[in-house]
Write a protein that holds these residues in place. Structure first.
Motif, short mmCIF file in Angstrom:
data_model
loop_
_atom_site.label_atom_id
_atom_site.label_comp_id
_atom_site.label_asym_id
_atom_site.label_seq_id
_atom_site.Cartn_x
_atom_site.Cartn_y
_atom_site.Cartn_z
N THR A 314 0.85 -1.19 0.00
CA THR A 314 0.00 0.00 0.00
C THR A 314 0.89 1.24 0.00
O THR A 314 1.92 1.27 0.69
CB THR A 314 -0.90 0.01 1.24
OG1 THR A 314 -1.73 -1.14 1.23
CG2 THR A 314 -1.78 1.24 1.27
N ALA A 315 0.50 2.22 -0.78
CA ALA A 315 1.23 3.50 -0.80
C ALA A 315 0.48 4.51 0.06
O ALA A 315 -0.74 4.64 -0.04
CB ALA A 315 1.39 4.00 -2.22
N LEU A 316 1.20 5.21 0.91
CA LEU A 316 0.64 6.29 1.71
C LEU A 316 1.22 7.61 1.21
O LEU A 316 2.44 7.75 1.10
CB LEU A 316 0.98 6.10 3.20
CG LEU A 316 0.48 4.81 3.86
CD1 LEU A 316 0.92 4.77 5.32
CD2 LEU A 316 -1.02 4.68 3.76
N HIS A 317 0.33 8.56 0.92
CA HIS A 317 0.76 9.85 0.38
C HIS A 317 0.30 10.96 1.31
O HIS A 317 -0.85 10.96 1.78
CB HIS A 317 0.18 10.08 -1.02
CG HIS A 317 0.48 8.99 -1.99
ND1 HIS A 317 1.73 8.80 -2.54
CD2 HIS A 317 -0.31 8.00 -2.50
CE1 HIS A 317 1.69 7.77 -3.36
NE2 HIS A 317 0.47 7.26 -3.35
N SER A 318 1.20 11.90 1.56
CA SER A 318 0.80 13.08 2.34
C SER A 318 -0.07 13.98 1.48
O SER A 318 0.01 13.98 0.24
CB SER A 318 2.04 13.84 2.82
OG SER A 318 2.79 14.30 1.70
N ARG A 319 -0.91 14.73 2.14
CA ARG A 319 -1.84 15.61 1.41
C ARG A 319 -1.10 16.65 0.57
O ARG A 319 -1.55 17.03 -0.51
CB ARG A 319 -2.77 16.31 2.40
CG ARG A 319 -3.87 15.43 2.95
CD ARG A 319 -4.85 15.05 1.86
NE ARG A 319 -6.00 14.31 2.41
CZ ARG A 319 -6.97 13.82 1.67
NH1 ARG A 319 -6.93 13.96 0.35
NH2 ARG A 319 -7.97 13.17 2.21
N ASP A 320 0.04 17.13 1.07
CA ASP A 320 0.79 18.15 0.33
C ASP A 320 1.61 17.56 -0.81
O ASP A 320 2.21 18.28 -1.60
CB ASP A 320 1.70 18.94 1.27
CG ASP A 320 2.68 18.04 2.03
OD1 ASP A 320 2.83 16.85 1.65
OD2 ASP A 320 3.29 18.52 2.99
N SER A 324 5.88 10.27 0.26
CA SER A 324 5.12 9.05 -0.01
C SER A 324 5.85 7.89 0.65
O SER A 324 7.08 7.92 0.82
CB SER A 324 4.98 8.80 -1.51
OG SER A 324 4.24 9.82 -2.13
N PHE A 325 5.08 6.86 0.99
CA PHE A 325 5.64 5.72 1.70
C PHE A 325 5.06 4.43 1.14
O PHE A 325 3.89 4.39 0.76
CB PHE A 325 5.33 5.81 3.21
CG PHE A 325 5.89 7.04 3.87
CD1 PHE A 325 7.10 6.99 4.52
CD2 PHE A 325 5.21 8.25 3.81
CE1 PHE A 325 7.64 8.12 5.12
CE2 PHE A 325 5.73 9.38 4.41
CZ PHE A 325 6.95 9.32 5.06
N VAL A 326 5.91 3.41 1.09
CA VAL A 326 5.47 2.07 0.71
C VAL A 326 5.20 1.31 1.99
O VAL A 326 6.06 1.26 2.88
CB VAL A 326 6.55 1.35 -0.13
CG1 VAL A 326 6.10 -0.05 -0.49
CG2 VAL A 326 6.84 2.15 -1.39
#
Length: 538
Positions: A314-320, A324-326
């Motif tokens: 899963t990829a996590l992305h910051s709103r700005d 990004s993170f795996v």
């Protein structure tokens, strides 16, 4: 009409063919080897490698979290039971009911004095940053709302995260009791708890007003009056006749979570997060995170959106959009509520790992190809050198009594030597026959010349001259037919070659005989033979 030449394909040399055959064999072997490693799991992409590492870390983290809250439940139940027993004993000794504690500061102080050591001991035995005891009683019933929100009790905190440091601070409770036992008040010390300052105050109130014995985990919030972020493991205190005396439990601060759940891993900048489950987004304000032992980590900040990367990632992305993170995520049920466990890895590091993996694969392939080419060249030359030397000896007629490194070449030398001997014998024999037949041929040629001379004498000179002059008057077609007669072709063959009918051939025959001044084809052929001999004799 010109006949087109047949273009033959250019043939490869033995050296080139052997090289390409060996190279093809090497490629096939390497392909089978690569397929075998792939199917047996010894060859994987960078994505699979990261997924495997994160999956392993998730299993470790999940077991750690599960065991932690199991231990927390056991220690909380033990604390709750001890507090309930001691409270029952005190109430029985005083001959009062629990509700009689309200507005009685002396008895509340006496009960806190009894429970003080037990709370401190349980804090030292438990993996947490603090411990609390909240009784459903207050000395301020005369204040509006105090009976619902103001609760007496005690709250201890560790002075530091050093496990060898047993210094405690008093955050809530009677300060004189703490001082008498060497527990100094916290800088934000208060006498009683104010549930209206807790984000989960209503959850605590619900526990106080019911006989529910299930532990609860409060949401993460800032400890009132401080910058510390904490969550509390809350266990009801239930006494005789299922009377709820209050709640007790343990504090887990953000810093303690970071220390306790720090991971031992080869993944640099790994982050383990703990969130309440809330739809498809996560906010770091509502969760805790931990990194790796002896290193630093880069925790996500703010609200994060979730994107499925496939293969369990899963990829996590910051709103700005700046980070990004795996990640690997898993749901866990703790105290009846759903939480998300997340192990995550900076996508920048992931991209570097992918690039490094691609470069490694490319370099490995180039190394294998280079080694394969070198080996093919070496062995092809090693194999072909004596073979080419043998071929050169054969080409230079040096194979007689010669030897090579191959048995097959030696057999070929012996065979060619034998063939040379047989050829020499056959040549000598043919030379002898030619010498014998030469004199016979000369004799026959003289006889032919004499016969031709006699035949020529039988021919009328005038008719023969007319024949030669008539040859110049023949048309193109007549010359073609005349030439075919001289070649010995029959009438049917001439008709087929010239594509004419029998009547046409007769017509041309009549013209040819007339122009040549002869009466028959036989006479025409005799004159033609004489003419040919005459030309050859010049």
């Amino acid at each position: 009409m010109n006949t087109p030449k047949i273009i033959k394909p250019k043939k490869s040399s033995m050296k080139h063919k052997l090289f390409w055959y060996m190279l093809a064999l090497a490629v096939i072997v390497l392909s089978f080897l690569g397929c075998g490693l792939f199917f047996f799991g010894h060859f994987s992409t960078a994505k699979e490698s990261v997924e495997n590492n994160l999956a392993f870390q998730m299993r470790t983290y999940e077991r750690q979290v599960s065991k932690y809250f199991e231990d927390m439940t056991r220690m909380g139940n033990s604390l709750s039971y001890s507090v309930a027993q001691k409270t029952d004993a005190y109430l029985a000794s005083e001959g009062i009911e629990f509700d009689d504690l309200n507005d009685d500061s002396t008895r509340i102080a006496a009960l806190q004095n009894i429970l003080f050591d037990k709370l401190g001991i349980e804090l030292m035995k438990t993996d947490c940053s603090g411990a609390f005891l909240m009784l459903n009683a207050t000395v301020n019933t005369h204040i509006d709302g105090a009976k619902k929100y103001s609760k007496t009790g005690m709250y201890f905190q560790r002075a530091s995260l050093d496990e060898t440091d047993e210094t405690l601070l008093l955050y809530r409770g009677i300060s004189d009791i703490g001082r008498n036992r060497g527990v100094m008040p916290h800088r934000q010390w208060r006498l009683e708890f104010n549930l209206s300052n807790l984000p989960d105050g209503d959850k605590v109130i619900a526990l106080l007003e019911s006989a529910e014995k299930t532990p609860r985990l409060t949401q993460i919030s800032r400890l009132y009056g401080t910058s510390e972020r904490t969550m509390n493991f809350v266990v009801p205190i239930v006494g005789n006749n299922d009377k709820v005396y209050g709640v007790c439990g343990f504090e887990i601060s953000e810093n303690y979570f970071k220390k306790y759940f720090a991971q031992s891993t080869q993944l640099e900048h790994l982050t383990c997060m703990f969130f309440p489950k809330n739809g498809g987004t996560y906010n770091t304000v509502n969760g805790f995170s931990a990194g790796v032992y002896g290193g630093y980590y880069l925790p996500p900040q703010g609200e994060l959106t979730v994107e499925d990367m496939g293969d369990g990632l899963t990829a996590l992305h910051s709103r700005d959009g700046n980070s990004s993170f795996v990640s690997k995520t898993k749901s866990a049920t703790i105290c009846g509520d759903e939480y998300m466990l997340i192990v995550t890895y900076p996508k920048e590091e992931y991209d570097k790992t992918v690039a490094k993996n691609v470069i490694s694969v490319v370099l490995l392939v180039l190394l294998l190809v280079g080694m394969t080419v070198i080996v093919c060249v070496f062995f092809s030359r090693r194999f072909l050198r004596p073979l080419l030397k043998g071929i050169e000896q054969i080409h230079n007629q040096e194979h007689k009594n010669a030897e090579s490194e191959f048995v097959e070449i030696d057999d070929l030398f012996a065979f060619l030597t034998e063939q040379d001997r047989l050829r020499d014998e056959e040549t000598e024999k043919l030379r002898t026959q030619c010498d014998e037949q030469g004199s016979s041929l000369e004799q026959k040629q003289a006889d032919i010349d004499r016969l031709a001379y006699s035949r020529k004498n039988e021919v009328s000179p005038d008719d023969y001259e007319m024949f030669k002059a008539g040859l110049q008057t023949l048309t193109k077609t007549e010359k073609q037919i005349f030439g075919l007669y001289l070649e010995g072709k029959s009438a049917n063959e001439i008709m087929e070659i010239c594509h004419i009918q029998q009547g046409t051939l007769k017509y041309h025959n009549h013209n040819i005989l007339g122009k040549l001044g002869v009466s028959s084809r036989k006479q025409m052929l005799r004159y033609a033979t004489l003419l040919k001999q005459e030309i050859q004799s010049k």
